[in-house]
Design an enzyme around this catalytic site. Structure first.
Site: not given
Length: 158
Positions: A115, A124-127
């Site tokens: 991540n 790429i929604p690592c949040h």
């Protein structure tokens, strides 16, 4: 050939880099090794348009292609990032959730490492990955940016 463009949105200013195959990175600072292009390519144009719509609350799912080869991503990182892409807008998960989806609950640290190496945050929604205890956790762009992104999606962890 790599192309770098800048896009200013309601949420932030981003620098996107892409090859002919797909996106390579999304950064908050310009990559000094690449010139800033006035004209992007198919991949940067799509990503810029979608980032603007996302920042306005008009887009919930990105539809971009990625050049994992140019990112020098490992097979494991790609698996993790593909799982991140499945986390819906407005929802959060923890590292353990992703580890379970990949079939091994002991992969939590490795998931965190993958991540953290995500070169295309937001898209790429690592949040959307938070700590197991429900706190915000960390973020490569800083916690203020993470809060802003989560708030855009209707999530308030404070």
């Amino acid at each position: 050939m790599k192309t770098q463009v800048q896009v200013k949105t309601k949420l932030d200013t981003y620098y996107l880099t892409a090859s002919e195959k797909g996106l390579i990175s999304l950064d908050w600072e310009k990559n000094p090794e690449l010139p800033l292009s006035r004209k992007g390519n198919l991949h940067t144009d799509l990503a810029c348009d979608q980032l603007i719509k996302y920042s306005l609350g008009q887009l919930k799912k990105f539809n971009c292609k990625f050049d994992f080869e140019s990112m020098k991503a490992t097979d494991f990182q790609i698996k993790v990032w593909k799982e991140l892409l499945k986390v819906p807008y407005g929802k959060v998960v923890c590292y353990q959730d992703i580890a379970r989806k990949l079939g091994d609950k002991n992969l939590v640290r490795a998931i965190g490492g993958a991540n953290g190496k995500n070169r295309i945050p937001v898209i790429i929604p690592c949040h959307r990955v938070i700590a197991k205890d429900g706190t915000i956790g960390g973020y490569s762009g800083g916690l203020n940016r993470k809060r802003k992104l989560l708030n855009r999606e209707g999530i308030n962890l404070d």
